[in-house]
Design an enzyme around this catalytic site. Structure first.
Site, PDB file in Angstrom:
ATOM      1  N   TYR A  92     -31.436   8.499  18.944  1.00  0.00           N
ATOM      2  CA  TYR A  92     -30.806   9.755  18.504  1.00  0.00           C
ATOM      3  C   TYR A  92     -31.740  10.939  18.747  1.00  0.00           C
ATOM      4  O   TYR A  92     -31.352  11.963  19.331  1.00  0.00           O
ATOM      5  CB  TYR A  92     -30.473   9.597  17.018  1.00  0.00           C
ATOM      6  CG  TYR A  92     -29.908  10.798  16.320  1.00  0.00           C
ATOM      7  CD1 TYR A  92     -28.629  11.256  16.597  1.00  0.00           C
ATOM      8  CD2 TYR A  92     -30.647  11.463  15.330  1.00  0.00           C
ATOM      9  CE1 TYR A  92     -28.104  12.351  15.923  1.00  0.00           C
ATOM     10  CE2 TYR A  92     -30.122  12.541  14.659  1.00  0.00           C
ATOM     11  CZ  TYR A  92     -28.855  12.989  14.952  1.00  0.00           C
ATOM     12  OH  TYR A  92     -28.335  14.067  14.277  1.00  0.00           O
TER      13      TYR A  92
HETATM   14  N1  LIG Z   1     -24.838  15.811   8.810  1.00  0.00           N
HETATM   15  C1  LIG Z   1     -26.108  16.170   8.931  1.00  0.00           C
HETATM   16  O1  LIG Z   1     -26.832  16.420   7.961  1.00  0.00           O
HETATM   17  C2  LIG Z   1     -26.705  16.319  10.293  1.00  0.00           C
HETATM   18  C3  LIG Z   1     -28.095  16.467  10.411  1.00  0.00           C
HETATM   19  C4  LIG Z   1     -28.632  16.691  11.666  1.00  0.00           C
HETATM   20  C5  LIG Z   1     -27.792  16.779  12.761  1.00  0.00           C
HETATM   21  N2  LIG Z   1     -26.457  16.596  12.603  1.00  0.00           N
HETATM   22  C6  LIG Z   1     -25.606  16.703  13.788  1.00  0.00           C
HETATM   23  O2  LIG Z   1     -24.449  17.473  13.487  1.00  0.00           O
HETATM   24  C7  LIG Z   1     -23.340  16.993  14.247  1.00  0.00           C
HETATM   25  C8  LIG Z   1     -22.185  16.607  13.337  1.00  0.00           C
HETATM   26  O3  LIG Z   1     -22.643  15.683  12.389  1.00  0.00           O
HETATM   27  P1  LIG Z   1     -21.683  15.017  11.309  1.00  0.00           P
HETATM   28  O4  LIG Z   1     -22.577  14.550  10.221  1.00  0.00           O
HETATM   29  O5  LIG Z   1     -20.552  15.915  11.002  1.00  0.00           O
HETATM   30  O6  LIG Z   1     -21.148  13.733  12.113  1.00  0.00           O
HETATM   31  P2  LIG Z   1     -19.941  12.784  11.712  1.00  0.00           P
HETATM   32  O7  LIG Z   1     -20.356  11.454  12.236  1.00  0.00           O
HETATM   33  O8  LIG Z   1     -19.574  12.921  10.272  1.00  0.00           O
HETATM   34  O9  LIG Z   1     -18.720  13.388  12.555  1.00  0.00           O
HETATM   35  C9  LIG Z   1     -18.689  13.367  13.889  1.00  0.00           C
HETATM   36  C10 LIG Z   1     -17.258  13.579  14.413  1.00  0.00           C
HETATM   37  O10 LIG Z   1     -17.349  13.232  15.771  1.00  0.00           O
HETATM   38  C11 LIG Z   1     -16.338  12.282  16.093  1.00  0.00           C
HETATM   39  N3  LIG Z   1     -16.808  11.413  17.170  1.00  0.00           N
HETATM   40  C12 LIG Z   1     -17.692  10.392  17.097  1.00  0.00           C
HETATM   41  N4  LIG Z   1     -17.842   9.832  18.301  1.00  0.00           N
HETATM   42  C13 LIG Z   1     -17.049  10.514  19.163  1.00  0.00           C
HETATM   43  C14 LIG Z   1     -16.762  10.403  20.535  1.00  0.00           C
HETATM   44  N5  LIG Z   1     -17.329   9.473  21.287  1.00  0.00           N
HETATM   45  N6  LIG Z   1     -15.887  11.277  21.089  1.00  0.00           N
HETATM   46  C15 LIG Z   1     -15.280  12.227  20.330  1.00  0.00           C
HETATM   47  N7  LIG Z   1     -15.514  12.377  19.014  1.00  0.00           N
HETATM   48  C16 LIG Z   1     -16.379  11.531  18.439  1.00  0.00           C
HETATM   49  C17 LIG Z   1     -16.062  11.529  14.802  1.00  0.00           C
HETATM   50  O11 LIG Z   1     -14.779  10.931  14.809  1.00  0.00           O
HETATM   51  C18 LIG Z   1     -16.206  12.637  13.782  1.00  0.00           C
HETATM   52  O12 LIG Z   1     -14.977  13.324  13.588  1.00  0.00           O
HETATM   53  C19 LIG Z   1     -23.891  15.840  15.088  1.00  0.00           C
HETATM   54  O13 LIG Z   1     -24.333  16.328  16.327  1.00  0.00           O
HETATM   55  C20 LIG Z   1     -25.065  15.374  14.277  1.00  0.00           C
HETATM   56  O14 LIG Z   1     -26.006  14.660  15.038  1.00  0.00           O
HETATM   57  C21 LIG Z   1     -25.895  16.355  11.392  1.00  0.00           C
END
Ligand SMILES: NC(=O)c1ccc[n+]([C@@H]2O[C@H](COP(=O)([O-])OP(=O)(O)OC[C@H]3O[C@@H](n4cnc5c(N)ncnc54)[C@H](O)[C@@H]3O)[C@@H](O)[C@H]2O)c1
Length: 248
Positions: free
Chosen positions: A151
């Site tokens: 990641y």
């Molecule tokens: N939540 C956090 O605290 C956090 C921290 C650092 C970075 N991030 C980044 O923020 C972004 C969103 O995070 P999140 O926590 O909302 O993620 P999440 O996993 O809750 O949601 C991701 C969304 O992407 C969709 N998805 C997954 N694989 C897919 C694919 N192959 N094609 C299309 N859609 C797909 C899922 O169905 C979901 O709706 C990501 O890039 C994550 O790495 C999040």
């Protein structure tokens, strides 16, 4: 606040989590959104929030053809494309030596490759609209957090790509910035259950003392980067993390 009036934005992973919050908030601020996601049910529920202004594309972002389809849909349904948010990213957390080729392919396919393919597919339309790209990084990558090798590597590749694109596309008036969020989504709630000590360690050190709320804390920062208020900003990484990491 209607600071995105008339904008048309693609949000990958736009059906749930931070992406779902982004879809709702961008529409409230006047934009139309193409949400690309593999979760059909969540996608259809998003459309119900605002059928006039939200289109859902069921597609896996790691497939290059999905990026092209998303851009076509934005133009055919809403007439243009002014913004791209590369938010979707799937990965598995394991010690470095246990990560398989499939684990690496999942993280680079849905994270780095998807971001690259969507940027390339959107370039011509964003050039016409002097648009803005917002890519997603992570504090876990900046910190080199254990179990996050596939990641973290993909996230830092996304930041490198974003800086180069910002330099090359500045002449086209396309801006490219990165947001590193820290938000209490369903995914993070699951992670909190499996890694309670890591969770507590992070939460205890956040100066603003809470994990961000996707709608109230994260989405407005992305909206700012899509809006003209940030028209003189490109190539930057913005920490949307309550002050957890002070990037210099
Ligand atoms: N939540 C956090 O605290 C956090 C921290 C650092 C970075 N991030 C980044 O923020 C972004 C969103 O995070 P999140 O926590 O909302 O993620 P999440 O996993 O809750 O949601 C991701 C969304 O992407 C969709 N998805 C997954 N694989 C897919 C694919 N192959 N094609 C299309 N859609 C797909 C899922 O169905 C979901 O709706 C990501 O890039 C994550 O790495 C999040």
């Amino acid at each position: 606040m209607e600071n995105l009036k008339g904008q048309v934005v693609i949000v990958t992973g736009g059906a749930s989590g931070i992406g779902g919050a982004l879809t709702s908030v961008l529409v409230k601020r006047g934009a139309s959104v193409v949400a690309v996601d593999i979760n059909e049910e969540a996608g259809q529920n998003k459309v119900k929030e605002s059928p006039q202004n939200i289109a859902f594309l069921n597609g896996d972002v790691s497939k290059e053809s999905v990026a092209e389809e998303a851009v076509k849909l934005a133009v055919s349904k809403f007439g243009k494309l002014t913004g791209l948010v590369n938010n979707a990213h799937a990965s598995r957390q394991k010690p470095l030596m246990e990560l398989t080729a499939d684990d690496w392919a999942l993280s680079f396919g849905t994270g780095f490759n998807a971001t690259l393919h969507f940027m390339k597919a959107a370039y011509a339309e964003l050039k016409k609209s002097k648009g803005s790209v917002v890519n997603f990084g992570s504090g876990a990558a900046l910190n080199g957090q254990a179990t996050q090798a596939s990641y973290a590597a993909a996230k830092e590749a996304i930041r490198g790509l974003s800086r180069v694109a910002a330099t090359e596309w500045g002449k086209d008036n396309i801006r490219v910035n990165v947001v590193c969020p820290l938000a209490l989504t369903e995914g993070v709630i699951k992670w909190r259950e499996s890694s309670p000590e890591q969770y507590k360690q992070i939460a205890d050190h956040i100066p603003l003392s809470h994990f961000g709320d996707p709608e109230n804390d994260i989405a407005p920062i992305v909206a700012f980067l899509l809006s003209d208020d940030s028209q003189y900003m490109t190539g930057q990484t913005i920490m949307a993390d309550g002050g957890d990491i002070k990037l210099r």
